[in-house]
Scaffold this motif. Structure first.
Motif, mmCIF file in Angstrom:
data_model
loop_
_atom_site.group_PDB
_atom_site.id
_atom_site.type_symbol
_atom_site.label_atom_id
_atom_site.label_comp_id
_atom_site.label_asym_id
_atom_site.label_seq_id
_atom_site.Cartn_x
_atom_site.Cartn_y
_atom_site.Cartn_z
ATOM 1 N N PRO A 141 0.896 -1.117 0.008
ATOM 2 C CA PRO A 141 0.254 0.013 -0.131
ATOM 3 C C PRO A 141 0.940 1.237 0.098
ATOM 4 O O PRO A 141 1.899 1.160 0.455
ATOM 5 C CB PRO A 141 -0.879 -0.260 1.350
ATOM 6 C CG PRO A 141 -0.040 -0.944 2.059
ATOM 7 C CD PRO A 141 0.647 -1.948 1.118
ATOM 8 N N LYS A 142 0.506 2.357 -0.628
ATOM 9 C CA LYS A 142 1.201 3.543 -0.865
ATOM 10 C C LYS A 142 0.423 4.734 -0.256
ATOM 11 O O LYS A 142 -0.817 4.630 -0.433
ATOM 12 C CB LYS A 142 1.422 3.738 -2.490
ATOM 13 C CG LYS A 142 2.311 2.556 -2.824
ATOM 14 C CD LYS A 142 3.815 2.780 -3.367
ATOM 15 C CE LYS A 142 4.649 1.369 -3.702
ATOM 16 N NZ LYS A 142 4.761 1.439 -5.003
ATOM 17 N N THR A 143 1.162 5.756 -0.129
ATOM 18 C CA THR A 143 0.518 6.782 0.477
ATOM 19 C C THR A 143 0.347 7.778 -0.812
ATOM 20 O O THR A 143 0.564 7.497 -1.992
ATOM 21 C CB THR A 143 1.255 7.830 1.425
ATOM 22 O OG1 THR A 143 2.452 7.902 0.479
ATOM 23 C CG2 THR A 143 1.682 6.858 2.774
ATOM 24 N N GLY A 144 -0.222 8.839 -0.696
ATOM 25 C CA GLY A 144 -0.673 9.798 -2.031
ATOM 26 C C GLY A 144 0.404 10.279 -2.414
ATOM 27 O O GLY A 144 0.413 10.561 -3.797
ATOM 28 N N THR A 145 1.488 10.229 -1.870
ATOM 29 C CA THR A 145 2.750 10.789 -2.700
ATOM 30 C C THR A 145 3.809 9.700 -3.159
ATOM 31 O O THR A 145 4.660 9.792 -3.537
ATOM 32 C CB THR A 145 3.744 11.638 -1.560
ATOM 33 O OG1 THR A 145 3.999 10.706 -0.560
ATOM 34 C CG2 THR A 145 3.266 12.668 -0.847
ATOM 35 N N LYS B 68 4.662 6.667 -1.487
ATOM 36 C CA LYS B 68 5.643 6.079 -0.496
ATOM 37 C C LYS B 68 5.053 5.108 0.182
ATOM 38 O O LYS B 68 3.863 5.024 0.213
ATOM 39 C CB LYS B 68 6.106 7.099 0.636
ATOM 40 C CG LYS B 68 6.943 8.326 0.034
ATOM 41 C CD LYS B 68 7.396 9.286 1.365
ATOM 42 C CE LYS B 68 8.312 10.338 0.720
ATOM 43 N NZ LYS B 68 8.769 11.261 1.943
ATOM 44 N N ILE B 69 5.750 3.946 0.457
ATOM 45 C CA ILE B 69 5.275 2.921 1.080
ATOM 46 C C ILE B 69 4.592 3.353 2.457
ATOM 47 O O ILE B 69 4.915 4.040 3.484
ATOM 48 C CB ILE B 69 5.957 1.991 1.645
ATOM 49 C CG1 ILE B 69 6.660 1.177 0.277
ATOM 50 C CG2 ILE B 69 5.451 0.592 2.299
ATOM 51 C CD1 ILE B 69 7.691 0.419 0.376
ATOM 52 N N ASP B 70 3.062 3.081 2.697
ATOM 53 C CA ASP B 70 2.112 3.392 3.726
ATOM 54 C C ASP B 70 2.577 2.246 5.027
ATOM 55 O O ASP B 70 1.981 1.071 4.907
ATOM 56 C CB ASP B 70 0.869 3.397 3.402
ATOM 57 C CG ASP B 70 -0.021 4.090 4.589
ATOM 58 O OD1 ASP B 70 0.435 4.100 5.759
ATOM 59 O OD2 ASP B 70 -1.075 4.256 4.323
ATOM 60 N N ARG B 71 3.582 2.509 5.744
ATOM 61 C CA ARG B 71 3.827 1.816 6.911
ATOM 62 C C ARG B 71 2.801 1.297 7.992
ATOM 63 O O ARG B 71 2.941 0.175 8.177
ATOM 64 C CB ARG B 71 4.932 2.096 7.795
ATOM 65 C CG ARG B 71 6.313 2.162 6.730
ATOM 66 C CD ARG B 71 7.551 2.719 7.399
ATOM 67 N NE ARG B 71 8.603 2.927 6.395
ATOM 68 C CZ ARG B 71 9.938 3.461 6.870
ATOM 69 N NH1 ARG B 71 10.183 3.535 8.139
ATOM 70 N NH2 ARG B 71 10.921 3.283 5.955
ATOM 71 N N GLN B 72 1.898 2.195 8.143
ATOM 72 C CA GLN B 72 0.622 2.109 8.901
ATOM 73 C C GLN B 72 -0.128 1.007 8.456
ATOM 74 O O GLN B 72 -0.609 0.248 8.924
ATOM 75 C CB GLN B 72 0.159 3.332 9.377
ATOM 76 C CG GLN B 72 0.922 4.225 10.153
ATOM 77 C CD GLN B 72 0.245 5.513 10.511
ATOM 78 O OE1 GLN B 72 -0.694 5.798 10.173
ATOM 79 N NE2 GLN B 72 0.719 6.388 11.484
ATOM 80 N N ALA B 73 -0.335 1.072 7.126
ATOM 81 C CA ALA B 73 -1.334 0.173 6.286
ATOM 82 C C ALA B 73 -0.667 -1.117 6.299
ATOM 83 O O ALA B 73 -1.390 -2.087 6.558
ATOM 84 C CB ALA B 73 -1.662 0.739 4.861
ATOM 85 N N ARG C 112 -1.232 -3.088 9.809
ATOM 86 C CA ARG C 112 -2.663 -3.492 9.896
ATOM 87 C C ARG C 112 -2.959 -4.451 9.062
ATOM 88 O O ARG C 112 -3.982 -5.137 9.319
ATOM 89 C CB ARG C 112 -3.526 -1.904 9.428
ATOM 90 C CG ARG C 112 -3.366 -1.180 10.444
ATOM 91 C CD ARG C 112 -4.568 -0.147 10.182
ATOM 92 N NE ARG C 112 -4.437 0.613 8.900
ATOM 93 C CZ ARG C 112 -4.116 1.583 8.780
ATOM 94 N NH1 ARG C 112 -3.585 2.459 9.547
ATOM 95 N NH2 ARG C 112 -3.944 2.098 7.360
#
Length: 54
Positions: free
Chosen positions: A39-43, A45-50, A53
């Motif tokens: 999963p990636k953020t809007g920019t 980058k890898i969304d570590r929080q996602a 989870r």
């Protein structure tokens, strides 16, 4: 075998064995989940929080 052409049980076991050899035995991952894309953020980058989870 799965659609990627490898046995996920065998790959999980090999990954766990490799990590056990590199780290302390209690630190190896008990659960391994294979996904197609992180999963990636809007920019972008890898969304570590996602990831945590998942």
């Amino acid at each position: 075998m799965n659609k990627a052409g490898f046995d996920s049980d065998e790959a999980t076991r090999r990954l766990q064995d490799y990590i056990k050899a590199k780290l302390l035995p209690y630190k190896y991952p008990r659960e391994v989940k294979f996904i197609d894309e992180l999963p990636k953020t809007g920019t972008g980058k890898i969304d570590r929080q996602a990831v945590m989870r998942m």
